[in-house]
Design a protein around this motif. Structure first.
Motif, PDB file in Angstrom:
ATOM      1  N   THR A 512       0.882  -1.276  -0.121  1.00  0.00           N
ATOM      2  CA  THR A 512      -0.227  -0.003   0.065  1.00  0.00           C
ATOM      3  C   THR A 512       0.906   1.447   0.042  1.00  0.00           C
ATOM      4  O   THR A 512       0.540   2.245  -0.827  1.00  0.00           O
ATOM      5  N   VAL A 513       1.831   1.545   0.755  1.00  0.00           N
ATOM      6  CA  VAL A 513       2.646   2.608   0.892  1.00  0.00           C
ATOM      7  C   VAL A 513       3.665   2.800  -0.161  1.00  0.00           C
ATOM      8  O   VAL A 513       3.753   3.611  -0.844  1.00  0.00           O
ATOM      9  N   MET A 514       4.788   1.733  -0.271  1.00  0.00           N
ATOM     10  CA  MET A 514       5.762   1.811  -1.148  1.00  0.00           C
ATOM     11  C   MET A 514       5.411   1.197  -2.528  1.00  0.00           C
ATOM     12  O   MET A 514       6.021   1.578  -3.504  1.00  0.00           O
ATOM     13  N   LEU A 552      10.181   7.392   5.102  1.00  0.00           N
ATOM     14  CA  LEU A 552       9.314   6.505   5.894  1.00  0.00           C
ATOM     15  C   LEU A 552       9.310   6.708   7.444  1.00  0.00           C
ATOM     16  O   LEU A 552       8.859   5.901   8.071  1.00  0.00           O
ATOM     17  N   ASP A 553      10.197   7.879   7.798  1.00  0.00           N
ATOM     18  CA  ASP A 553      10.113   8.267   9.312  1.00  0.00           C
ATOM     19  C   ASP A 553       8.678   8.136  10.062  1.00  0.00           C
ATOM     20  O   ASP A 553       8.611   7.820  11.043  1.00  0.00           O
ATOM     21  N   GLY A 671      -7.654   7.435  15.292  1.00  0.00           N
ATOM     22  CA  GLY A 671      -6.745   6.568  16.024  1.00  0.00           C
ATOM     23  C   GLY A 671      -5.410   7.077  16.403  1.00  0.00           C
ATOM     24  O   GLY A 671      -4.809   6.493  17.000  1.00  0.00           O
ATOM     25  N   GLY A 672      -4.953   8.054  15.575  1.00  0.00           N
ATOM     26  CA  GLY A 672      -3.585   8.475  15.993  1.00  0.00           C
ATOM     27  C   GLY A 672      -2.760   8.161  14.849  1.00  0.00           C
ATOM     28  O   GLY A 672      -1.466   8.917  14.740  1.00  0.00           O
ATOM     29  N   LEU A 673      -2.711   7.066  14.478  1.00  0.00           N
ATOM     30  CA  LEU A 673      -1.469   6.249  13.357  1.00  0.00           C
ATOM     31  C   LEU A 673      -1.841   6.957  12.073  1.00  0.00           C
ATOM     32  O   LEU A 673      -3.062   6.625  11.391  1.00  0.00           O
ATOM     33  N   VAL A 674      -0.961   7.976  11.508  1.00  0.00           N
ATOM     34  CA  VAL A 674      -1.157   8.307  10.088  1.00  0.00           C
ATOM     35  C   VAL A 674      -0.956   7.334   9.034  1.00  0.00           C
ATOM     36  O   VAL A 674      -0.072   6.515   9.330  1.00  0.00           O
ATOM     37  N   MET A 675      -1.966   7.364   8.092  1.00  0.00           N
ATOM     38  CA  MET A 675      -1.868   6.229   6.924  1.00  0.00           C
ATOM     39  C   MET A 675      -2.279   7.023   5.709  1.00  0.00           C
ATOM     40  O   MET A 675      -3.028   7.914   5.809  1.00  0.00           O
ATOM     41  N   PRO A 676      -1.951   6.414   4.702  1.00  0.00           N
ATOM     42  CA  PRO A 676      -2.455   6.807   3.213  1.00  0.00           C
ATOM     43  C   PRO A 676      -3.920   6.712   3.582  1.00  0.00           C
ATOM     44  O   PRO A 676      -4.692   5.817   4.344  1.00  0.00           O
ATOM     45  N   ILE A 677      -4.771   7.252   2.762  1.00  0.00           N
ATOM     46  CA  ILE A 677      -6.347   7.472   2.608  1.00  0.00           C
ATOM     47  C   ILE A 677      -6.604   6.892   1.247  1.00  0.00           C
ATOM     48  O   ILE A 677      -6.621   7.299   0.218  1.00  0.00           O
ATOM     49  N   PRO A 694      -1.521   9.797  -0.156  1.00  0.00           N
ATOM     50  CA  PRO A 694      -0.380   9.507   0.301  1.00  0.00           C
ATOM     51  C   PRO A 694      -0.717   9.893   1.921  1.00  0.00           C
ATOM     52  O   PRO A 694      -0.996  10.837   2.140  1.00  0.00           O
ATOM     53  N   ALA A 695       0.231   9.215   2.681  1.00  0.00           N
ATOM     54  CA  ALA A 695       0.107   9.543   4.124  1.00  0.00           C
ATOM     55  C   ALA A 695       0.430  10.941   4.217  1.00  0.00           C
ATOM     56  O   ALA A 695       0.192  11.643   5.434  1.00  0.00           O
TER      57      ALA A 695
END
Length: 771
Positions: A512-514, A552-553, A671-677, A694-695
């Motif tokens: 999903t991210v990379m 990715l930090d 939830g506090g955890l940032v992620m791609p939408i 993207p996140a």
């Protein structure tokens, strides 16, 4: 006074730094949380030009005493100091001491008294008083036979040297020892013995059995943290020559290559062994009938099995007369690797069909994803639980006595074999410190296990890896959860924390991210850089970014350093369209909106009750405004529209005539955890379209963001994370318009409870046979 003032300033500065750290955003870099790069480890995540590591070579003679369930050994260790430091003492691991009577493994473990306790539970509470565990050191001498000074502190032994071991120098010393092998059925453990009452025989899985050198590294010095039972092992690489003396009718499975097959195998077994090297399917070296015969006709005397292993960090073996043994050659990067399995007859029906084939499959997948498997053999041994060592691992899974087995047993067995064979790569080759960072071996390996499982058969029921499988853990009570970056002995919910969450995180990173191409290249780069070396989490984090050009930090910060969870909701959606200025179109829409907004219930109720208004009674009171509607299209309106159209350029006309819909969607990070939408739009015609943001959309405002989606079709539904890619813990707030699903409840019926220890139903295979 000046000194006090200076101290106050320093405290103020430290407090300010701590406060600044707490206030850091989720997209701030991890620089202050990672070790500073140096000549040993670079900022790119690669080993530095002055990287070094120690070496330990072993010559061992070991005897397995079946009558007394005891291991007796004598070893010579040659330790080479490749560090720039002089060493005045050495640390050796005595891991069996975790079972000694005074072990802190027992005293530091919580316990409580249940309402009802079995004999086994009481045995555990009492610390197994009839078992005398731990390494018993008989002798420790230098190369000339002179006694050496040493002190044992729980699971660690310090050897004091007469003179410091200088950089580039080696030292040899010898240790004689013995220990009593633990009963795995009674006491558990990574190794031990399993006794079979039915035929009076034993299967031995011998692990952590010899005094082993601890790691001395550039980033920690001596890795001499005590072994309490959870945190596993950090070990230096070296060569091994091991002579294993066992009962004459035992078959030995071991790390390394067998050196004296002509002495320990029959001519028939030797012929089968040679045939298996080029076979397409597993060949039985020792078949079931032969193993059963050995069980009944126990031989006298002993045999010595000689093994050599090069460039490994540990050594383990299994031994039993019960072993069936099969093998086949696997082509890995042009080299033949022997995939092999050893198992008792009780595992027949599952192991003969799957084990060696799973070993071969694992080698192929992991070699593609990391580095080509470098060792000559890979062995799977049937045992009570799963555990890994170089070239050999121990795995569970037996059918029922009638030969049937459940789907859970089958897939559990295949999964654990993939997992434990996979440990050859992480941490046996990419050699992280398991006692400090369990996730670096268990998490990385569980991720690749998931990849291999999904390539074993379609829709393999993987326990760990799919994002949805970690949701219940992620949304749990935070007081019962620790960040992934937690020391092994301090982890709560070990499996979820060290296996499941990092495996899921890496799968999300890949899918999903990379994306697979960037992730796979970066992951392989890390594996190649750190094969046969000692990486840290910093080296992994830095390499994944260095090889991909993806920052990715934020990901490491959220998934590895926090206990936040993913919960992205759609709070609101507003729908806009361009004003075309065409009165024939716009006035109709405006009239409908006005009538909708101006409506109230009183005129309808008046009409129902027969109320006649004054104007209705006296029509002469009507005037212009009783017939006029502000949204009637006039000739002036048409003329103005014609003038407006003439002023437009072609692009402006296309925008107005395109029928575009503008949807302003408001998202909240609950939830506090940032992620791609990831947003799926369902159109009025039934078709769908997915957009991924993207996140970094959260980089300025971490709690709420707004995004406009422009479409030519009307959207009837928005959904976040439609394919369950991000481990979102609350899917009910992922829809707009909001969606409500019915929950189910059961009609209560009094049913007979299932007796303790029995399955509530037969396995699927048996039920099918009954039909």
């Amino acid at each position: 006074m000046r000194r006090i003032f200076t101290s106050i300033l320093m405290l103020f500065a430290l407090s300010s730094i701590a406060q600044e750290y707490q206030n850091q955003g989720k997209f701030e870099q991890l620089d202050n949380m990672l070790r500073s790069p140096n000549v040993y480890r670079t900022a790119s995540g690669a080993p530095g030009h002055m990287y070094w590591q120690q070496r330990a070579d072993y010559n061992i003679d070991v005897t397995l005493d079946e009558k007394n369930n005891r291991i007796t050994g004598s070893e010579t260790i040659t330790y080479t100091n490749n560090s720039p430091d002089g060493l005045s003492y050495l640390w050796v691991q005595l891991d069996q001491n975790m079972r000694a009577k005074d072990s802190e493994s027992y005293s530091s473990s919580e316990s409580s008294v249940p309402d009802k306790a079995s004999e086994g539970q009481i045995d555990r509470m009492m610390g197994y008083p009839d078992y005398d565990g731990g390494h018993k050191i008989q002798k420790l001498v230098d190369a000339e036979g002179n006694p050496m000074n040493y002190i044992i502190n729980q699971t660690m032994m310090r050897i004091d040297l007469d003179e410091p071991l200088k950089a580039g120098e080696s030292i040899s010393f010898s240790i004689d020892w013995y220990y009593n092998i633990n009963d795995r059925a009674r006491m558990g453990g990574r190794g031990g013995y399993d006794y079979f009452d039915e035929d009076g025989n034993t299967v031995y899985t011998i692990t952590q059995w010899f005094p082993r050198m601890a790691v001395y590294s550039d980033f920690e010095g001596w890795h001499n943290k005590q072994f309490l039972g959870s945190g596993e092992f950090a070990l230096p690489f070296g060569d091994y020559e091991v002579n294993i003396t066992v009962p004459a009718d035992h078959i030995v499975a071991s790390t390394g290559e067998l050196q004296n097959e002509d002495e320990v195998l029959t001519s028939t077994q030797l012929e089968r062994w040679n045939k298996s090297k080029t076979a397409d399917l597993p060949v039985l070296i020792v078949n079931k009938k032969e193993a059963e015969k050995a069980e009944k006709n126990k031989a006298s005397g002993t045999k010595v099995w000689k093994y050599k292993a090069e460039n490994v960090r540990d050594f383990a073996f299994g031994s039993s007369r019960k072993f069936i043994w099969d093998a086949m050659g696997v082509d890995i990067d042009g080299k033949t690797v022997m995939a092999m399995s050893y198992y008792p007859k009780e595992a027949w029906g599952l192991w003969d069909k799957y084990s060696t084939r799973v070993v071969a499959h694992t080698l192929e997948v992991y070699s593609r994803m990391s580095i080509p498997y470098p060792y000559p053999v890979a062995i799977s041994v049937e045992a009570a639980n799963g555990m890994e060592y170089p070239m050999i691992c121990f795995n569970y899974g037996r059918p029922a006595p009638d030969g049937t087995y459940s789907a859970r047993t089958k897939y559990g067995m295949i999964g654990v074999i993939i997992h434990e064979v996979g440990h050859n790569f992480f941490p046996m080759i990419v050699n992280s410190d398991e006692r400090q960072w369990t996730w670096m071996d268990e998490g990385l390996n569980s991720f690749l296990q998931f990849v291999a499982e999904q390539e074993w058969e379609p829709n393999y029921p993987s326990r760990r890896g799919p994002a949805g499988n970690i949701v219940s853990y992620m949304k749990g009570d935070k007081s019962n959860i620790r960040p992934i970056m937690t020391n092994s002995e301090n982890i709560i919910q070990f499996g979820n924390n060290a296996y499941g969450k990092p495996a899921t995180a890496l799968n999300i990173l890949r899918e999903t991210v990379m994306g697979r191409e960037l992730f796979d290249k970066s992951f392989k780069t890390f594996s190649e850089r750190w094969a046969f070396k000692h990486p840290t989490p910093d080296d992994f984090f830095r390499t994944m970014e260095d090889a991909s050009a993806v920052d990715l930090d934020w990901f490491w910060r959220g998934w590895f350093y926090s206990t936040d969870h993913v919960d992205i909701s759609i709070e609101n959606v507003q729908w806009f369209k361009l004003d075309s200025k065409n009165p024939e179109v716009e006035n109709k829409t405006k009239r409908e909106r006005r009538d909708r907004e101006a409506y109230h219930v009183t005129p309808d109720k008046n009409k129902k009750e027969g109320v006649v208004t004054v104007v209705e009674k006296h029509p002469e009171l009507k005037d212009f405004y009783n017939e006029w509607d502000e949204y009637d299209v006039t000739s002036a309106d048409k003329k103005a529209y014609k003038t407006f159209r003439a002023s437009l350029n072609e692009k402006e006309k296309q925008l107005i005539d395109g029928g575009y819909n503008f949807y302003e969607v408001h998202f909240e990070n609950k939830g506090g955890l940032v992620m791609p939408i990831i947003v799926e739009m369902t159109y009025k015609d039934g078709s769908t379209e997915t957009k991924k943001l993207p996140a970094e959309i959260w980089r300025k405002y971490e709690n709420k963001v707004t995004k406009v989606f422009v479409t030519q079709k009307e959207v009837v539904q928005f959904q976040v994370d439609p394919k369950r890619e991000t481990a979102d813990v609350d899917e009910e707030n992922n829809y707009w318009p909001p969606r409500s699903l019915p929950n189910r409840f059961e009609l209560y019926q009094l049913r007979q409870t299932t007796p303790r220890g029995q399955s509530p139903a037969d396995n699927e295979m048996r039920r099918a046979q009954d039909n």
